[in-house]
Design a protein around this motif. Structure first.
Motif, PDB file in Angstrom:
ATOM      1  N   THR A 110      -4.736  24.511  40.838  1.00 56.26           N
ATOM      2  CA  THR A 110      -3.162  24.394  40.558  1.00 56.26           C
ATOM      3  C   THR A 110      -2.895  24.658  39.195  1.00 56.26           C
ATOM      4  O   THR A 110      -3.823  25.158  38.465  1.00 56.26           O
ATOM      5  CB  THR A 110      -2.820  22.924  40.927  1.00 56.26           C
ATOM      6  OG1 THR A 110      -1.237  22.603  40.807  1.00 56.26           O
ATOM      7  CG2 THR A 110      -3.333  21.890  39.895  1.00 56.26           C
ATOM      8  N   ASN A 111      -1.766  24.384  38.710  1.00 57.73           N
ATOM      9  CA  ASN A 111      -1.393  24.758  37.236  1.00 57.73           C
ATOM     10  C   ASN A 111      -1.584  23.866  36.177  1.00 57.73           C
ATOM     11  O   ASN A 111      -1.760  22.744  36.519  1.00 57.73           O
ATOM     12  CB  ASN A 111       0.328  25.455  37.149  1.00 57.73           C
ATOM     13  CG  ASN A 111       1.078  24.448  37.368  1.00 57.73           C
ATOM     14  OD1 ASN A 111       1.210  23.614  36.355  1.00 57.73           O
ATOM     15  ND2 ASN A 111       1.732  24.139  38.484  1.00 57.73           N
ATOM     16  N   TYR A 112      -2.012  24.568  35.063  1.00 57.13           N
ATOM     17  CA  TYR A 112      -2.695  23.614  33.865  1.00 57.13           C
ATOM     18  C   TYR A 112      -1.223  22.409  33.372  1.00 57.13           C
ATOM     19  O   TYR A 112      -1.825  21.432  33.119  1.00 57.13           O
ATOM     20  CB  TYR A 112      -2.599  24.529  32.540  1.00 57.13           C
ATOM     21  CG  TYR A 112      -3.643  25.713  32.745  1.00 57.13           C
ATOM     22  CD1 TYR A 112      -4.823  25.361  32.946  1.00 57.13           C
ATOM     23  CD2 TYR A 112      -3.137  26.830  32.360  1.00 57.13           C
ATOM     24  CE1 TYR A 112      -5.729  26.430  33.063  1.00 57.13           C
ATOM     25  CE2 TYR A 112      -4.084  27.903  32.620  1.00 57.13           C
ATOM     26  CZ  TYR A 112      -5.351  27.762  32.928  1.00 57.13           C
ATOM     27  OH  TYR A 112      -6.286  28.679  32.988  1.00 57.13           O
ATOM     28  N   GLY A 155       1.461  28.168  39.828  1.00 53.28           N
ATOM     29  CA  GLY A 155       2.299  28.117  38.493  1.00 53.28           C
ATOM     30  C   GLY A 155       1.897  28.728  37.314  1.00 53.28           C
ATOM     31  O   GLY A 155       2.636  29.414  36.709  1.00 53.28           O
ATOM     32  N   THR A 156       0.682  28.668  37.136  1.00 51.66           N
ATOM     33  CA  THR A 156       0.021  29.395  35.770  1.00 51.66           C
ATOM     34  C   THR A 156      -0.957  30.434  36.365  1.00 51.66           C
ATOM     35  O   THR A 156      -2.308  30.567  35.814  1.00 51.66           O
ATOM     36  CB  THR A 156      -0.592  28.453  34.704  1.00 51.66           C
ATOM     37  OG1 THR A 156      -1.429  27.636  35.295  1.00 51.66           O
ATOM     38  CG2 THR A 156       0.670  27.630  34.272  1.00 51.66           C
ATOM     39  N   TRP A 195      -7.687  33.518  37.950  1.00 53.11           N
ATOM     40  CA  TRP A 195      -7.552  32.459  39.059  1.00 53.11           C
ATOM     41  C   TRP A 195      -6.976  32.987  40.184  1.00 53.11           C
ATOM     42  O   TRP A 195      -6.979  32.177  41.351  1.00 53.11           O
ATOM     43  CB  TRP A 195      -6.424  31.533  38.260  1.00 53.11           C
ATOM     44  CG  TRP A 195      -6.910  30.700  37.316  1.00 53.11           C
ATOM     45  CD1 TRP A 195      -7.704  30.998  36.132  1.00 53.11           C
ATOM     46  CD2 TRP A 195      -7.076  29.216  37.331  1.00 53.11           C
ATOM     47  NE1 TRP A 195      -8.208  29.801  35.359  1.00 53.11           N
ATOM     48  CE2 TRP A 195      -7.837  28.618  36.115  1.00 53.11           C
ATOM     49  CE3 TRP A 195      -6.816  28.023  38.007  1.00 53.11           C
ATOM     50  CZ2 TRP A 195      -7.971  27.592  35.751  1.00 53.11           C
ATOM     51  CZ3 TRP A 195      -6.985  26.651  37.838  1.00 53.11           C
ATOM     52  CH2 TRP A 195      -7.556  26.642  36.742  1.00 53.11           C
ATOM     53  N   ARG A 248       4.357  37.636  40.814  1.00 50.12           N
ATOM     54  CA  ARG A 248       3.978  36.621  41.426  1.00 50.12           C
ATOM     55  C   ARG A 248       4.414  36.858  42.965  1.00 50.12           C
ATOM     56  O   ARG A 248       3.714  36.317  43.831  1.00 50.12           O
ATOM     57  CB  ARG A 248       5.110  35.410  41.337  1.00 50.12           C
ATOM     58  CG  ARG A 248       4.742  34.646  39.798  1.00 50.12           C
ATOM     59  CD  ARG A 248       5.701  33.717  39.311  1.00 50.12           C
ATOM     60  NE  ARG A 248       4.859  33.581  37.972  1.00 50.12           N
ATOM     61  CZ  ARG A 248       4.482  32.400  37.526  1.00 50.12           C
ATOM     62  NH1 ARG A 248       4.748  31.349  38.293  1.00 50.12           N
ATOM     63  NH2 ARG A 248       3.952  32.333  36.359  1.00 50.12           N
ATOM     64  N   CYS A 255       5.189  19.998  42.363  1.00 52.95           N
ATOM     65  CA  CYS A 255       3.663  20.151  42.344  1.00 52.95           C
ATOM     66  C   CYS A 255       2.914  18.773  42.814  1.00 52.95           C
ATOM     67  O   CYS A 255       2.217  18.844  43.566  1.00 52.95           O
ATOM     68  CB  CYS A 255       3.199  20.544  41.100  1.00 52.95           C
ATOM     69  SG  CYS A 255       3.892  22.006  40.360  1.00 52.95           S
TER      70      CYS A 255
END
Lengths: 266, 266, 266
Positions: free
Chosen positions: A23-25, A66-67, A72, A103, A195
């Motif tokens: 997932t994102n940071y 997300g990031t 990744w 994206r 999220c």
């Protein structure tokens, strides 16, 4: 439907499913805390060198772009592929879908590994349904109502359960449609609430064989916890913390009393 | 000057500027929440493959080198270049300037893309002004007073608005100097307060054509929210949360009553 | 032993040691805040290009493999090597040891640089002692009691102080064994509490030449802060915030009154 949410919440707390998240940071801490609070066990590994090993031992997987970056994305693809091959349920969170070509391309690649569930806001679901809608960054500029037709199309094309979250959440599969009308406007002023909903959905998907009911349970639990937290919160800062308290303490009787669910045919 | 802060805060909440941040892992969640609380919309993308696309759609950019590495520095340079070419305002946060040669070299490269605003603590601004000052990690070992001459020099050399944050914040451009005397000592015990101030500055820079006034508005808003939060907080943990509540609720009348601004010639 | 904790806490607050952490994304914000609250100064750099420079200026180092990957492992190895050569104390947090071969291989490589202190939960310490125990993700499935023999073996093999954290924490070196019986069950519902304990241990290791006593001080401080926070918390969300408040305010008299320490021979 309320009974199903109550039973799934009970099972989740008994089983303590292991949920792996790429997932994102921004939200890692939040979603890990939400998973712990609701009764699941979070893992946040992303190394390619251990991805297959991790997916093997977990009950559900989250892929949240997300990031994203080139390293990744490789891990996301590896994890999604492994989950798909093992029939481990996985939830795709298409953060910022439509905002950039990168994206969109990444999402197209991820869709080939057949997510079990897709949860996004209205703009993201519309973009993902190739609606060529211009997304304004990561926040939605469309209502869930507008996105409903796109969500249905996306569910048909991908065979995934699709959840459009917003003031009213829509949960769609080929045959069923449930609206969840819980939640609170202040949640939009806290980062990563979407999220976090995705993480809860994955936790439920890890303990039931019906991803549609897992999604209904995740969104209902999230909405109720947000409402309970908002009663006490004095702003978005305190809301975020009270949300974990509320998830931790959420009672069957509260689900019974306050859940606002409407079912119909898709 | 207070009127300008009040007007800019009002405009910020009406416009909801989109702020793209390439920032450090430690504070991503905090700065996203601060941006949402004040009325802006955060994006935290860092992939090289979407950087130009992202910068195109945002109203302001933050580049914060706190947890830099060779991959993220490439993204920072790409984003800064794009912002500079498009006249999108961008704010440089030189975290840990002077602590290592790698940080200094990276900052030198970033300066070539002409940041609109630079915000750092006294040690960082002194290091950035090539003062050969030894920085103690990421926390300041100098007072803002000591750094003032260096800040003026840096502003002249770079044509950027320079903000030296500390007990008193100095905001400098070629002609003007404003001191902001808001804030609270306990803020120094919460990680990322400086980074959060930088994010707020960027939000204001996204809605006004005067980066100097945007910086004054950002630092005043941050200082006031910190003060309000500190009245209620019992320590650094609760302070962090109450800060977002305070940012969300900050009233014109509170700015009018409590802002401590002093103007003079630079 | 209580006197030693009290004296070390006093020294820590006077000296404000600089602690460099290469840690996981999930807990960076938490551990930075805990370090600030207890009186230390956190740095969270990870770039290979500045690792040696950073380790040179700090008083202690944390290496936490929670979200390891091939790039970060290189940095961890560089930092551990540098710390070992300079006799800078470093603390290894073997998050998820035993969960995947990649984690085990990485830990084997890190052990060659002789960590001063190793802190993990029972499952992690058992896995690290090559007990071939199957770890369930990152949460412990064994009690600290079960792991004691493995911890002693690990301490002998590595010459490191070993801490097995759990309901009772065991701190072991070649000759001594201390049990810390502070803490609260709700801490298990907040992500990164173990990682935070590791950070506190490093802060103490940065101000005393006895890593065994540093570990006792770190675990006692963490346990007491958790207890104090839990008295007021209404769930895991508020617990996390009150913990920083409690660390910040922790008094000598509270350590004297509430610390539950038992010493024996190892």
């Amino acid at each position: 439907m309320k009974e199903s949410v109550i039973n799934n919440l009970k099972t989740l707390r008994e089983k303590g499913p292991l949920v792996q998240s790429i997932t994102n940071y921004v939200v890692m801490n939040n979603t890990a805390n939400a998973l712990l609070a609701v009764g699941a066990s979070p893992i946040m590994a992303h190394a390619k060198l251990e991805m297959a090993d991790m997916v093997k031992i977990v009950h559900a997987l989250v892929v949240n772009i997300g990031t994203l970056d080139e390293f990744w994305v490789d891990s996301m693809l590896l994890a999604a592929k492994e989950a798909n091959e093992r029939n481990t349920p996985w939830v795709l969170d298409p953060v910022g879908a439509g905002a950039t070509p990168y994206r969109n391309e990444t999402l197209t690649r991820l869709l080939t590994f057949k997510p079990t569930i897709i949860r996004g806001n209205a703009s993201e679901i519309m973009a993902l349904a190739k609606a060529n809608v211009q997304t304004k960054g990561v926040d939605s500029t469309h209502s869930s109502d507008e996105a409903l037709a796109y969500g249905k199309q996306l569910s048909k094309e991908t065979a995934a359960v699709v959840c459009i979250s917003g003031e009213t959440d829509y949960i769609i599969d080929g045959e069923r449609l449930t609206k969840v009308k819980n939640g609170h406007a202040l949640m939009g002023k806290v980062t990563g609430m979407g999220c976090t909903a995705t993480a809860l959905i994955a936790a439920f998907a890890g303990i039931t064989s019906d991803p549609y009911l897992a999604t209904v349970a995740g969104m209902t639990t999230m909405g109720l916890a947000g409402e309970i937290a908002a009663r006490k919160a004095e702003g978005p800062g305190t809301l975020q913390l009270y949300l974990y308290d509320a998830l931790y303490h959420l009672k069957e009787s509260e689900v019974k009393q306050w859940a606002k669910l409407e079912e119909s045919h898709a």
